[in-house]
Write an enzyme that holds these catalytic residues in place. Sequence first.
Site, PDB file in Angstrom:
ATOM      1  N   GLU A  82      -5.027   2.233  -3.904  1.00 23.07           N
ATOM      2  CA  GLU A  82      -3.559   2.277  -3.937  1.00 23.07           C
ATOM      3  C   GLU A  82      -2.966   1.003  -3.339  1.00 23.07           C
ATOM      4  O   GLU A  82      -1.822   0.984  -2.907  1.00 23.07           O
ATOM      5  CB  GLU A  82      -3.052   3.532  -3.210  1.00 23.07           C
ATOM      6  CG  GLU A  82      -3.223   3.547  -1.692  1.00 23.07           C
ATOM      7  CD  GLU A  82      -4.598   4.071  -1.237  1.00 23.07           C
ATOM      8  OE1 GLU A  82      -5.570   3.995  -2.033  1.00 23.07           O
ATOM      9  OE2 GLU A  82      -4.702   4.504  -0.081  1.00 23.07           O
ATOM     10  N   ASP A  98       0.853  -1.190   0.000  1.00 20.66           N
ATOM     11  CA  ASP A  98       0.000   0.000   0.000  1.00 20.66           C
ATOM     12  C   ASP A  98       0.891   1.244   0.000  1.00 20.66           C
ATOM     13  O   ASP A  98       1.852   1.330   0.768  1.00 20.66           O
ATOM     14  CB  ASP A  98      -0.908  -0.029   1.239  1.00 20.66           C
ATOM     15  CG  ASP A  98      -1.977   1.044   1.188  1.00 20.66           C
ATOM     16  OD1 ASP A  98      -3.104   0.718   0.753  1.00 20.66           O
ATOM     17  OD2 ASP A  98      -1.684   2.198   1.558  1.00 20.66           O
TER      18      ASP A  98
END
Lengths: 105, 307
Positions: free
Chosen positions: B219, B177
């Site tokens: 993301e 992430d």
Amino acid sequence: MRLSPDLNTVRSEFAGDPDMSEIVALFVRELPQRIAAMHSALTAGNLEHLRLLAHQLKGAAGGYGFPKLGEAAALVDQGIKDGCDANVIRSRVGMLAAFAARIRP
Amino acid sequence: MSPSDVPLPKVLAIDDSELIHRLLRVRLQYEQLELHGSTKAEDGLRLARELRPDVILLDIEMEGMDGFHVLQVLKSDIDLQDIPVIFISATASMEDRVRALDLGAIDFVGKPFEVVELKARVRSALRVQHLVKMLAQRAQVDGLTGLWNRTYFDRRLLQEVSEATRHNRSVSLVMCDVDGFKRLNDERGHPFGDMVLERVAKILQGGRGSDVACRYGGEEFGIILPNTAAIEAIEVAERYRRAMEQEIWAMAPGMVITSSFGVAEFRNLGADAGVNDLVQAADGALYRAKLNGRNRVEAAMATHRTA
């Protein structure tokens, strides 16, 4: 008396095709062996094998520019499929062989 | 592996007559395709599994297993059933044509075949197959990053976990992430955020050939590592972490963008664990990496160890 024996020969429809010349020549060179194998199968009474050989020739001959040869082979194939008399099959193989003998590249 | 390789289409001809194979080799030599052939039905099926051809040309009448039988085997195999099959047969009966089409053949060409027609039918089948493959792939690729998408991730992870269980091999999952991504997006705008995601994708794609990098969502990225134990997966994640930290952003000189990583190995999760447990374990480790200060790799602890 025949003036020219060439009048009797059968040539490939693709005789002028340079891509085809090599495999047509090979086809013609191998043809007597194929006919001989069919005669052997006939003599041995192995009609299933004879039919397979005739069926293969029927499917391929046209592709090499010999459609009439394919038709002659189809008669043998169909004759066996229809359960024709052994004499009929023999005569059809004979016709096929006679036609095959006239074939040139 | 990545979703973007386009090789020459493969055509496999299964016909018991060598005469037909010679003919096809000559007649199809200028077509944009790779021709393979087999004179035996069983060999043809084996080749189909090995090559995964785009089109199969199939003879009906063969000694032993006939074309109808071959077609049935192809259509009952989940990996092969979508390959279009064109029947090529000297048997012209209407019943055979109907039977072939009903069994799932896409087309039928009589023997002796007209070369132009055969080529056109092969091209047509290749076009259909190309579109089917493209659609199937489109549905599995993330539009922004070009990585595999979530749909593919779910399917592939399940497949890899089953394989690993069956062969008693390890499989690991790395979840990644981008740190502070929301703030980046807010401060620098979405185009910049998109560029960051594309760059991260490029880094993840540049890893080992066997690793499967996917965009998990937003993301977050998931990397499936077949045949890889946790200790090795941690090293892989550490390499990615370093690569991202060192990435240079021309649009924002001096800026450092980091990512956090969570690693889990399936075998460490106990005998009753399933795919979801693996995702949860890797996600949990990723959460700890965030809590422990970001820009780091954390691994799920081995709760149980099965052989």
